[in-house]
Design a protein around this motif. Structure first.
Motif, PDB file in Angstrom:
ATOM      1  N   SER A   4       0.842  -1.193   0.000  1.00 46.02           N
ATOM      2  CA  SER A   4       0.000   0.000   0.000  1.00 46.02           C
ATOM      3  C   SER A   4       0.880   1.247   0.000  1.00 46.02           C
ATOM      4  N   GLY A   5       0.511   2.218  -0.821  1.00 45.29           N
ATOM      5  CA  GLY A   5       1.269   3.461  -0.899  1.00 45.29           C
ATOM      6  C   GLY A   5       2.450   3.416  -1.836  1.00 45.29           C
ATOM      7  N   ALA A   6       2.614   2.316  -2.565  1.00 51.31           N
ATOM      8  CA  ALA A   6       3.782   2.179  -3.445  1.00 51.31           C
ATOM      9  C   ALA A   6       3.651   2.959  -4.742  1.00 51.31           C
ATOM     10  N   GLY A   7       2.400   3.292  -5.124  1.00 48.13           N
ATOM     11  CA  GLY A   7       2.172   3.983  -6.390  1.00 48.13           C
ATOM     12  C   GLY A   7       1.312   3.206  -7.368  1.00 48.13           C
ATOM     13  N   LYS A   8       0.781   2.058  -6.924  1.00 47.86           N
ATOM     14  CA  LYS A   8      -0.035   1.235  -7.812  1.00 47.86           C
ATOM     15  C   LYS A   8      -1.294   1.967  -8.247  1.00 47.86           C
ATOM     16  N   SER A   9      -2.049   2.486  -7.275  1.00 47.68           N
ATOM     17  CA  SER A   9      -3.314   3.142  -7.594  1.00 47.68           C
ATOM     18  C   SER A   9      -3.106   4.419  -8.405  1.00 47.68           C
ATOM     19  N   THR A  10      -2.054   5.161  -8.096  1.00 45.60           N
ATOM     20  CA  THR A  10      -1.755   6.377  -8.863  1.00 45.60           C
ATOM     21  C   THR A  10      -1.508   6.030 -10.322  1.00 45.60           C
ATOM     22  N   THR A  11      -0.719   4.990 -10.547  1.00 43.73           N
ATOM     23  CA  THR A  11      -0.434   4.562 -11.922  1.00 43.73           C
ATOM     24  C   THR A  11      -1.710   4.152 -12.633  1.00 43.73           C
ATOM     25  N   GLN A  12      -2.534   3.361 -11.966  1.00 46.03           N
ATOM     26  CA  GLN A  12      -3.773   2.919 -12.593  1.00 46.03           C
ATOM     27  C   GLN A  12      -4.696   4.099 -12.903  1.00 46.03           C
ATOM     28  N   LYS A  13      -4.794   5.059 -11.994  1.00 44.67           N
ATOM     29  CA  LYS A  13      -5.654   6.221 -12.230  1.00 44.67           C
ATOM     30  C   LYS A  13      -5.173   7.038 -13.425  1.00 44.67           C
ATOM     31  N   ILE A  14      -3.867   7.113 -13.605  1.00 42.59           N
ATOM     32  CA  ILE A  14      -3.343   7.803 -14.792  1.00 42.59           C
ATOM     33  C   ILE A  14      -3.714   7.029 -16.056  1.00 42.59           C
ATOM     34  N   LEU A  15      -3.525   5.726 -16.024  1.00 44.76           N
ATOM     35  CA  LEU A  15      -3.765   4.908 -17.213  1.00 44.76           C
ATOM     36  C   LEU A  15      -5.231   4.878 -17.620  1.00 44.76           C
ATOM     37  N   ILE A  16      -6.148   5.032 -16.661  1.00 41.08           N
ATOM     38  CA  ILE A  16      -7.571   5.020 -17.016  1.00 41.08           C
ATOM     39  C   ILE A  16      -8.115   6.434 -17.199  1.00 41.08           C
ATOM     40  N   GLY A  17      -7.247   7.429 -17.109  1.00 40.02           N
ATOM     41  CA  GLY A  17      -7.652   8.789 -17.431  1.00 40.02           C
ATOM     42  C   GLY A  17      -8.215   9.610 -16.304  1.00 40.02           C
ATOM     43  N   LEU A  18      -8.098   9.135 -15.058  1.00 44.04           N
ATOM     44  CA  LEU A  18      -8.636   9.887 -13.927  1.00 44.04           C
ATOM     45  C   LEU A  18      -7.675  10.960 -13.422  1.00 44.04           C
ATOM     46  N   LEU A  19      -6.387  10.747 -13.605  1.00 42.02           N
ATOM     47  CA  LEU A  19      -5.388  11.735 -13.191  1.00 42.02           C
ATOM     48  C   LEU A  19      -4.706  12.312 -14.428  1.00 42.02           C
ATOM     49  N   ALA A  71     -13.914  10.445 -24.923  1.00 39.49           N
ATOM     50  CA  ALA A  71     -14.871   9.543 -24.282  1.00 39.49           C
ATOM     51  C   ALA A  71     -14.862   8.160 -24.923  1.00 39.49           C
ATOM     52  N   ASP A  72     -14.405   8.083 -26.182  1.00 44.78           N
ATOM     53  CA  ASP A  72     -14.358   6.788 -26.859  1.00 44.78           C
ATOM     54  C   ASP A  72     -13.386   5.818 -26.190  1.00 44.78           C
ATOM     55  N   TYR A  73     -12.478   6.340 -25.366  1.00 44.74           N
ATOM     56  CA  TYR A  73     -11.531   5.480 -24.653  1.00 44.74           C
ATOM     57  C   TYR A  73     -12.269   4.488 -23.767  1.00 44.74           C
ATOM     58  N   TYR A  74     -13.374   4.930 -23.172  1.00 38.73           N
ATOM     59  CA  TYR A  74     -14.097   4.082 -22.224  1.00 38.73           C
ATOM     60  C   TYR A  74     -14.989   3.056 -22.911  1.00 38.73           C
ATOM     61  N   GLU A  75     -15.044   3.119 -24.245  1.00 39.78           N
ATOM     62  CA  GLU A  75     -15.649   2.035 -25.005  1.00 39.78           C
ATOM     63  C   GLU A  75     -14.670   0.872 -25.162  1.00 39.78           C
ATOM     64  N   ARG A  76     -13.386   1.148 -24.930  1.00 43.53           N
ATOM     65  CA  ARG A  76     -12.341   0.163 -25.198  1.00 43.53           C
ATOM     66  C   ARG A  76     -11.727  -0.439 -23.935  1.00 43.53           C
ATOM     67  N   PRO A 108     -14.318  -5.307 -23.026  1.00 37.86           N
ATOM     68  CA  PRO A 108     -13.241  -4.342 -23.291  1.00 37.86           C
ATOM     69  C   PRO A 108     -11.992  -5.000 -23.867  1.00 37.86           C
ATOM     70  N   ASP A 109     -11.225  -4.197 -24.609  1.00 35.95           N
ATOM     71  CA  ASP A 109      -9.947  -4.674 -25.135  1.00 35.95           C
ATOM     72  C   ASP A 109      -8.893  -4.718 -24.036  1.00 35.95           C
TER      73      ASP A 109
END
Length: 287
Positions: free
Chosen positions: A41-56, A75-80, A152-153
């Motif tokens: 916990s706190g290593a940066g996993k969630s931050t990385t994921q949030k960037i990759l899914i477009g939240l950050l 918005a088309d990203y979330y179709e994929r 999803p792809d």
């Protein structure tokens, strides 16, 4: 195989903090791969994921996903992509079936039948139950069903077996493997090394925002394990243990004599677990 995701020198620092949450991350993921992103916990996993899914937004570096720069997706990203967060976020006053039916209507591409998905995650009999009455584990399984609605792809999974009993954890792991076999690429964040060891084609160890190692679980276990077997056998009413080198084992006189003269209980190779390797490489525990 072809490349689905390329992350180059990606860093991110939250506002009003001086230390980067992640620093100079580099990795690539191939189509149909299950890529494990592992750390405490706190290593940066969630931050990385949030960037990759477009939240950050506001990261430094370059990210390409599905052949396009991440900043070029709309918005088309979330179709994929599909996303299953660790913490459930459903409409609690709707039933499981109503939740999936609502989210199904948001997609332009073809979607799966909600009832069939509920059956796959073991919630078929609970389709008409209000989600507010679900346990955390049931809500987590509903999360995964929702993430799969539009086939999803790329599928992002955050601690997919957290809070699940062994039967449902097995169900979800089998479902994840089935998605891979259907061609889905999976980015799995977890601190559960047993899950990663079972599911992932490759794993990245992240500590304090830095990736310290990327390899296949098999390569890591061979590199950091011991080339020995341990034999447990009955001796004078007790369990005795003896180790032998793997090299030349078939011609090892002491090993062969033990097989012929004692009651063997178990024989195990001495490969390290991913958790053993993580602690050895990083000097950190997963807690």
């Amino acid at each position: 195989m072809d490349e689905i995701m390329c992350v180059q020198d990606v860093s991110f620092t939250y506002a009003r903090t001086a230390t980067p949450a992640i620093s100079a991350l580099n990795f690539r993921i191939e189509r149909g791969e299950i890529f494990g992103f592992l750390g405490p916990s706190g290593a940066g996993k969630s931050t990385t994921q949030k960037i990759l899914i477009g939240l950050l937004k506001g990261y430094q570096g370059n990210i390409s996903i599905l052949g396009r720069d991440l900043t070029g997706w709309g918005a088309d990203y979330y179709e994929r992509i599909g996303v299953s967060f660790e913490l459930p976020n459903h409409f609690l006053k709707l039933t499981a079936l109503e939740n999936l039916s609502y989210f199904r209507a948001l997609y332009r591409r073809a979607t799966r039948e909600p009832q069939a998905l509920l059956e796959q995650v073991g919630l078929g009999d609970d389709a008409h139950t209000l989600v507010g009455q679900f346990s955390k584990g049931m809500q987590s399984r509903l999360n995964i069903a929702r993430a799969l609605l539009h086939s999803p792809d790329v599928l992002f999974l955050d601690e997919p077996t957290s809070g699940l009993d062994p039967v449902n954890a097995r169900r979800i792991k089998d479902l994840i493997k089935a998605q891979q076999q259907a061609g889905t690429t999976i980015f799995l964040t977890t601190h559960n090394m047993a899950v990663a060891e079972e599911l992932c084609d490759r794993v990245a160890f992240i500590v304090d925002g830095n990736i310290v190692l990327i390899d296949t679980p098999r390569n890591l276990k061979l590199q950091y394990g011991q080339a020995q077997v341990q034999v447990e056998y009955a001796s004078n009413g007790q369990i005795a243990r003896q180790r032998f080198p793997l090299e030349g084992l078939g011609n090892n006189t002491a090993f062969l004599n033990l097989l012929h003269t004692t009651s063997i209980q178990t024989i195990h190779s001495q490969e390290a677990t991913l958790e053993d390797i993580f602690i050895r490489v990083t000097g950190r525990s997963l807690s």
